[in-house]
Write an enzyme that holds these catalytic residues in place. Sequence first.
Site, mmCIF file in Angstrom:
data_model
loop_
_atom_site.group_PDB
_atom_site.id
_atom_site.type_symbol
_atom_site.label_atom_id
_atom_site.label_comp_id
_atom_site.label_asym_id
_atom_site.label_seq_id
_atom_site.Cartn_x
_atom_site.Cartn_y
_atom_site.Cartn_z
ATOM 1 N N TYR A 220 1.818 13.268 -2.550
ATOM 2 C CA TYR A 220 0.774 12.413 -1.991
ATOM 3 C C TYR A 220 -0.247 13.293 -1.282
ATOM 4 C CZ TYR A 220 3.380 8.077 -2.767
ATOM 5 O OH TYR A 220 4.026 7.005 -3.334
ATOM 6 N N HIS A 252 -1.272 8.537 -10.377
ATOM 7 C CA HIS A 252 -0.538 7.277 -10.525
ATOM 8 C C HIS A 252 -1.168 6.133 -9.761
ATOM 9 C CE1 HIS A 252 2.536 4.213 -9.699
ATOM 10 N NE2 HIS A 252 2.752 4.388 -10.986
ATOM 11 N N HIS A 253 -1.508 6.351 -8.505
ATOM 12 C CA HIS A 253 -2.255 5.307 -7.797
ATOM 13 C C HIS A 253 -3.098 5.919 -6.691
ATOM 14 C CE1 HIS A 253 1.291 5.007 -4.863
ATOM 15 N NE2 HIS A 253 0.263 5.054 -4.045
ATOM 16 N N HIS A 324 -1.538 9.347 -5.168
ATOM 17 C CA HIS A 324 -0.159 9.657 -5.555
ATOM 18 C C HIS A 324 -0.203 10.378 -6.901
ATOM 19 C CE1 HIS A 324 3.995 7.941 -7.015
ATOM 20 N NE2 HIS A 324 3.982 9.253 -6.949
ATOM 21 N N HIS A 409 3.174 -4.129 -6.985
ATOM 22 C CA HIS A 409 3.509 -2.704 -7.058
ATOM 23 C C HIS A 409 4.978 -2.438 -6.747
ATOM 24 C CE1 HIS A 409 2.993 1.621 -6.775
ATOM 25 N NE2 HIS A 409 3.538 1.608 -5.567
ATOM 26 N N HIS A 411 8.156 0.765 -8.294
ATOM 27 C CA HIS A 411 8.253 2.033 -9.021
ATOM 28 C C HIS A 411 9.078 1.861 -10.302
ATOM 29 C CE1 HIS A 411 7.044 4.751 -5.355
ATOM 30 N NE2 HIS A 411 6.074 3.985 -5.793
ATOM 31 N N MET A 484 9.595 0.677 -4.079
ATOM 32 C CA MET A 484 8.735 -0.120 -3.214
ATOM 33 C C MET A 484 8.745 -1.553 -3.725
ATOM 34 S SD MET A 484 5.361 2.246 -2.524
ATOM 35 C CE MET A 484 5.490 3.860 -1.748
#
Length: 630
Positions: A220, A252-253, A324, A409, A411, A484
């Site tokens: 991150y 990824h985000h 991320h 969201h 994983h 998450m």
Amino acid sequence: MKRTIAVMVMMSMMVMGSSETTLRGPDSPCALNPDADLPFTVELSPDKFHVSWAFDSDQIVLEARVRTRGWVGLGLSSTGKMAGSDVVIGWVDSAAATHLVDGHIEGERSLVRDASQDYKLVRLSENGTHTVMRVVRALRTCDPNDRDITEDTMRLIWACKDDDPKSEAEISYHGPMNRGTKSLQLLSSRPRSQPELPQDRSTFDIVQDKFPIPPASTFYACKIFSLPNLNKKHHLVEVEPIIDPGSEALVHHMIVYVCPDTVNASHVGVTQQCYVAQEADSFFTCTSALAAWAIGGGTFEYPPAAGYSLGMPEDPRFVLLEIHYNNPSGLTGNEDSSGLRFHYTTQLRRFDAGLLMAGIFVSPFHFIPPNSDSFATYGICDTNSFSTLNRSGETQVDGEMQVFASLLHSHLAGISLQARHFRNGTQIGDIGREPNYDFNFQETRHLKKIVTVLPGDKIVMECVYRTTNRNKTTLGGMATEDEMCLTFLHYYPKVNVSSCLSMSDVPSMAALLGYTTTGMYPYVITSPPKDAGSYLFMVFNEINWTAERTRDAERTALTSQQLVIQQQMSSVNFIYNGIIPGIPADPTLPPCVHNKCGRNGSLPAATAASPTAPLLATLMLLLLARAICD
């Protein structure tokens, strides 16, 4: 007399009906013109395989445009793999004859023709370089070998071969290079909220600058920015992702958080690793989400009624960009300049928009046992204390929210996500639902209808996980291998809360697993003596996770008291207790029967065939015969 005969013929045909499925013209109330332009398109393989489509409430038209002179195939799969998929394959042979097979895959690769051929050919042609196949199919065919096409995520698989098969029985395997899969929301019109952006709009970018992506599975990166110095109120109306070429598989985000005005000026423009002890204090103070994007998503547009306020004294002056990076292969030498582009305007909308994060508090006390085919967890948000923020940032009284879009969201273990909406203890709907969750296809979706959330309503975030490929307990956390359970809700008018997250009662869960802990965070184990002083999550892998114990843990997490952490816009936390209301069973589809359009689906009662139909048909034929004789 001829006119009478023609009318009689038409009436008798209407009464008797036909068993043959035909393509209907554009004037039919159920019609989707299969020859019309297709408004949606996606590239499945660069310069090789393109798919376009259109749909209505009854059917879908799909067109594959493929760089090949052999066979082409499309399919729907629950996993993205061939096994068990629903496929259609077409080709043009050397004699210019067309061939179409509606089938399914048995085992790993065996193509079996369906007894019911529900894909209908619109056209199939080839030229010197390409083959084009256009087909039409009912969304719901009632064929057990066909997959229903719904508003949920669909996994579309594709394949092609450079040679024509000699026969249907000799369609050869396409090989590993001529196939692929892509998750899509096929039944999403994705309309722009306005025909075009305001002419006076301006933009600013919040992006990294050649950041070297570490060769780590999860990293991150956080960077603080100052926003443009605006001297009057503006509205943010669109957020556009900027993905650096070459970084598509690594980013990824991205989330942009609002920072307080007290952020250390020396930290502006600085990138640090997020969520580590060495991170500067300024980075920990940026916690209210302004914008979010995840892999598979596109440009986000605010509706005409609302925009995010910028330029007022209470509006953000500093923001933090969190990216991320997901790099499981440990690639090196990649530099990234990805981020988000913000479009804003002086043409103000009626309401100020907000973004609420709800779900389960990200911590290792959120856990999923190993070897579980389905394990559900829940987070709750009670909106009773929500207050509306007026244009000067002061609170009013009602706190009503009009939710227009959501991003769900989790994983890698997540398989089904839903933000449930409760009022007076009863679920009255959802605020986002994805029963076919794909980690690599997360997009902010506009709701079909705006959902009104009243003060006192409860938002329950449900996440269902599958861990059959894991032999250790999965913990909540930031890594891709962690889990998450979150939703980001876009709404208006803006309220005084930025996040509303919960966690189930740890002492209750500890007792179920044979431990006792302290009654407050961080819940240190007090017995048995061999584990005293440890945190509960440190002993999860010592537990014998039988199927019965897994179900007991799921039930305890659902029924135990929840600790809710609600963060105000002022960054002050408000903590209270809550209980997950009774979760109802999700509705099931009605029986599948022929519908009013002559295809299959859910039949309105008024269109069902009646016992009098044969009698009416006979009567009409007698009248027809008499008319001819006269």
